[in-house]
Each structure stands twice: as C-alpha cells, then as structure tokens.
Design an enzyme around this catalytic site. Sequence first.
Site, PDB file in Angstrom:
ATOM      1  N   GLY A  34      -7.351   7.303 -10.287  1.00 34.43           N
ATOM      2  CA  GLY A  34      -6.107   8.380 -10.237  1.00 34.43           C
ATOM      3  C   GLY A  34      -6.711   9.636  -9.691  1.00 34.43           C
TER       4      GLY A  34
ATOM      5  CB  CYS B 129     -12.053   5.346  -9.365  1.00 39.64           C
ATOM      6  SG  CYS B 129     -12.176   6.913  -8.594  1.00 39.64           S
ATOM      7  CE1 TYR B 130      -8.904  11.253 -14.426  1.00 40.55           C
ATOM      8  CE2 TYR B 130      -8.086   9.546 -15.608  1.00 40.55           C
ATOM      9  CZ  TYR B 130      -8.120  10.952 -15.560  1.00 40.55           C
ATOM     10  OH  TYR B 130      -7.673  11.570 -16.429  1.00 40.55           O
TER      11      TYR B 130
ATOM     12  CG  HIS C 233     -10.886   2.668  -5.313  1.00 39.58           C
ATOM     13  ND1 HIS C 233      -9.840   2.679  -6.136  1.00 39.58           N
ATOM     14  CD2 HIS C 233     -11.378   3.664  -5.338  1.00 39.58           C
ATOM     15  CE1 HIS C 233      -9.719   3.957  -6.704  1.00 39.58           C
ATOM     16  NE2 HIS C 233     -10.681   4.723  -6.042  1.00 39.58           N
TER      17      HIS C 233
ATOM     18  CD  GLU D 203      -8.560  -0.603  -6.517  1.00 38.58           C
ATOM     19  OE1 GLU D 203      -8.239   0.566  -6.684  1.00 38.58           O
ATOM     20  OE2 GLU D 203      -9.756  -0.834  -6.972  1.00 38.58           O
TER      21      GLU D 203
ATOM     22  N   GLY E 170      21.408 -14.233  -0.250  1.00 37.53           N
ATOM     23  CA  GLY E 170      21.059 -15.144   0.987  1.00 37.53           C
ATOM     24  C   GLY E 170      19.403 -14.837   1.132  1.00 37.53           C
TER      25      GLY E 170
ATOM     26  CG  ASP F 134      13.602 -11.297  -3.761  1.00 35.26           C
ATOM     27  OD1 ASP F 134      12.644 -12.013  -3.436  1.00 35.26           O
ATOM     28  OD2 ASP F 134      13.820  -9.897  -3.524  1.00 35.26           O
ATOM     29  CB  SER F 135      19.396 -13.689  -4.890  1.00 34.25           C
ATOM     30  OG  SER F 135      19.839 -13.967  -3.497  1.00 34.25           O
ATOM     31  CB  ALA F 136      17.234 -18.176  -2.447  1.00 34.78           C
TER      32      ALA F 136
ATOM     33  CE  LYS G  16      10.470  -9.929  -1.409  1.00 35.66           C
ATOM     34  NZ  LYS G  16      12.044 -10.277  -1.078  1.00 35.66           N
TER      35      LYS G  16
END
Length: 531
Positions: free
Chosen positions: A61, A88-89, A178, A180, A233, A236-238, A386
Amino acid sequence: MTVPASTDARPVLVVDFGAQYAQLIARRVREANVYSEVVPHTITADEVRAKNPQAIVLSGGPASVYAEDAPSFDAEIFSLGLPMFGICYGFQTMAVALGGEVARTGRREYGSTQVQLTDEAQASSLLVGQPADQIVWMSHGDSVARAPEGFTVLASTADTPVAAFANEERKLYGVQWHPEVLHSEHGQRVIEAFLLNSAGLAADWSPASIIDEQVARIREQIGEDEVICGLSGGVDSAVAAALVQRAVGERLTCVFVDHGLLRQDERRQVEEDYVKATGVRLVTVDAREQFLSELAGVTDPETKRKIIGREFIRVFESTAASLVEESKHDSVPGEIKFLVQGTLYPDVVESGGGSGTANIKSHHNVGGLPEDMTFELVEPLRALFKDEVRAIGRELGVPEVIVARQPFPGPGLGIRIIGEVTQDRLDLLREADAIVREELTAAGLDAQIWQCPVVLLADVRSVGVQGDGRTYGHPIVLRPVSSEDAMTADWTRLPYDVVARISNRITNEVEGVNRVVLDVTSKPPGTIEWE
C-alpha cells in the site's frame, strides 16, 4: 437481487491496503491453483471467521504505517491461528502489530534491488532452496528496523536490515519486496512456498474444477423456471450462457440487444457464429432508436454507462414478458425472473464492489444496473478473471473463435465516443474501427493484442491539410493494450509500418478525421477504455 457466484473452495483472503497490485496478488495465488478473494483492509476478525479462509495475504500500500490516515487493520486477526503472509506495507503492518519496529530510515528503495538471504532462510519453509542473492522489486520508504519477538530474520538488503522474517510456529511470514510482480526473480516461487509449504494448502483449485459446482448452483437457484441470458457475443456472456445451458438446457433463451452501439458486422457474427456453434435459442431485439434517444445530449461517461445499463434491463424485461406471452409451454411460469450476465471479477472490483476500493468506473452490468430491476441475477463467472473464463470456455467446448475473441465492452462504441453519442459519430467511429481491425488482422497481430479500443474525440477538433485545403477534423485514438486479466495492462508496441497504414487509411477513407494518435499509457494510471 444478486446471488453470489463465489466458489465453494475455502479462500485465501488478500487484504487490500490500497495496493496498486492487490488483484495481481490474488491472480498469483490462483496461478498456484489455490482459490483467492480480495477483501478490504477494514475487514474484522468476525468477518474473517465467517469467510472461513485457509490463509491470509496482506498486500502492499502507499501509506506509512505511522501516518494518521494509515489504513486500519483489526489486530485480532493475527490471533486467529491462520497462516499469514505480509507484503511490503502488509509486512510492516504485521511487524508493528506484533511488537516489532518500523522506522523512517531516510533511505528509499524503488525498483530493482538485490536482496541477500540469511543463513536461517534455508531452514525456513518460505525461502528454503532459493538463491542466497536475488533481484527483487522494492517500493518503500519505511523499513522494519526490528522484527517482533519470536521472528527470525530471513533476508536483508544494503539499506534494509530486515527485508523478510518468519515465525514458523505461528505460521506468520513477511517480505519487504513485491513477489507478485514479474520483476522479482523468484516471486511466484515465494508465493507458492507460502501457500504450499508454510500454510500447507493443497493446489487443487482450477477454473475447470468449478464447472460442476457452478452448474449445481445454477440448478439450485433457477429450479424449474425459465431464464434469459444477455448475450453480447463476447467470451464472457458466451461462457456464462454455456454454463447455464448445461444446467437447464432448453429453458434458456439468449437475448442479443442491438443497441446501435455495435461495431461493423457485430450483429451478424453473433446471430450466425454463436447459434451455429451452440444451438442455443437466440432472440435478437432491435433497440437502436431507444438507446440513441436516451443517450441524446449526454456527455458524462458515468451517466452514459448507467443509461446503457438501465436500458439493457428495460429491453430484457420487455423481451421476457413477450416470451412468456408467446410461449405455448405449460411449464412456463407467469414471469421470467432470472437474468444471466457474464459479469467478471474485474467488473465488480472496478465498480467498487470487490475490494472496498474506489469506484473506478461503473460497469453497465454492475454499477449501471437500475435500482428498480426485478430480475434475480445469475452470474456464474462473478468470481473469475478473464483468462480463467477462457479456460472454462474451452473446457465446456465453446469454439475457439469465440473463446479467443478480443474483449469488447457491453456499452459498445457509446463509451468510445468522448462526447455526445449521435448516429453520425457512431458511423464515423464504426468505419475507423473496422479499418483498424482489418489491418491488425492482416498483420497477424490479433493474438498479441488483448484488445485495441478505437476512440473518437468527438468534442476535440484540430486543424489539418487535405487536398491542399484546410480541414478542421476530429482525432482518432488507437489504444492497443496487452493484459492478462484487465486489472493491469501495458500498451502494445505495434510495428510502425502497421501504425502508418492504419493512420493513412483512416485519414484518407473516413470523412471528418484528419489526425490519428497512439495512446501509450499503461494501466494504471490509465484504464483500458477512455470512459
């Protein structure tokens, strides 16, 4: 009303102290095949107990632990007996809470830094087997000057005497750097060591592993009722539709709304490609006049998103009513009360609903939903990123042409026009966007780009020269980006000859445009979309 779509797996909680990369930490945990969730730093010990986590990671942070407005944290959480890892923080927060000391040394470490492991590090579950000297990514001004009692110092740098520590008995660990970020040479190895060695967790979670769980949740939620899905289309929605179709079969009807904000050939591709691939029942609604009428005169991006979200729901409501009226199946109830959406975890986070952080922008399917909506939402992807959705799509057999498709926002070109949305401006942007997509495909760059928003600065004009005459046209912005999950992104370095072809074609073929510019901003500080 929204039914949570989180997994049944016990999570690793990533406590967000306002970190730039809190979501990235959560991703790295998932990459170790352990489920994670981001929670705000204001979470209480009782709330942690209720979530029944396997372990906790404290993020970095921007604040100092001694600042008056420093992010708070319930110190009782350290007494819950859970394995904890501070970054870190979060590392400094752990040190102060447990009796250590953090000091302003006047020596800052930013960026690439060499760290040396102590001899004791080879006996720790966190750093055992790692090189004694390694490059890590630092970003701090304060430093831990003294580790808490019972903790062993595992690493140091030239300016930071306590760069990592551990209390193996209590399973409490921390590092100043860090892990990550990719710039830390052995960062993922450190995270996995904490999860699998120090905390003793099983690496048994994967996107594919939640398909059966989500299908069961969907069946439990929907019962024997009918359900509609807002199909755009996109992937995600598919994928959401494919999950629901597996759960309820023919009781699913997908609704594609042509709101007039689509790219060229978007409607045809959805009607032909998706239906052909899945056999799902699809209803297409032409709502172009409705959306354009509601967007008339609106320039504020948040207002645009909320209008678009509201009008989507209005269309789904009227379509659901029509389906009930037209249906001849005795099993159909008096109403269709379930709506499927392809909401993802980044949508929730950026709309202010995930980590307790700021509302960056209201996604039309989260913060843009009207308060008087009567649908009960079915959101089987709400806990996923995603790339995890793509993995589930492939597991479900969704065709690669759909799974690998570049993202396109639900509000469409409406948020790629900076200014009022009008038919003329939509036509102009649609033509420019088609040129960009055509040239990127011809250059073989589709697989290298996460997406390439094409933005019309409708309220900006610049002087140009075309045909030996003065022009006063609009700029078009190219925004090619590369990303894993849309939470962070970098601009894609397109070949100059491709950029030149795109610029020449747009300025020659699209009337009203006399300038093409390239957006070279990463995320953060910018978002992928301009609005």
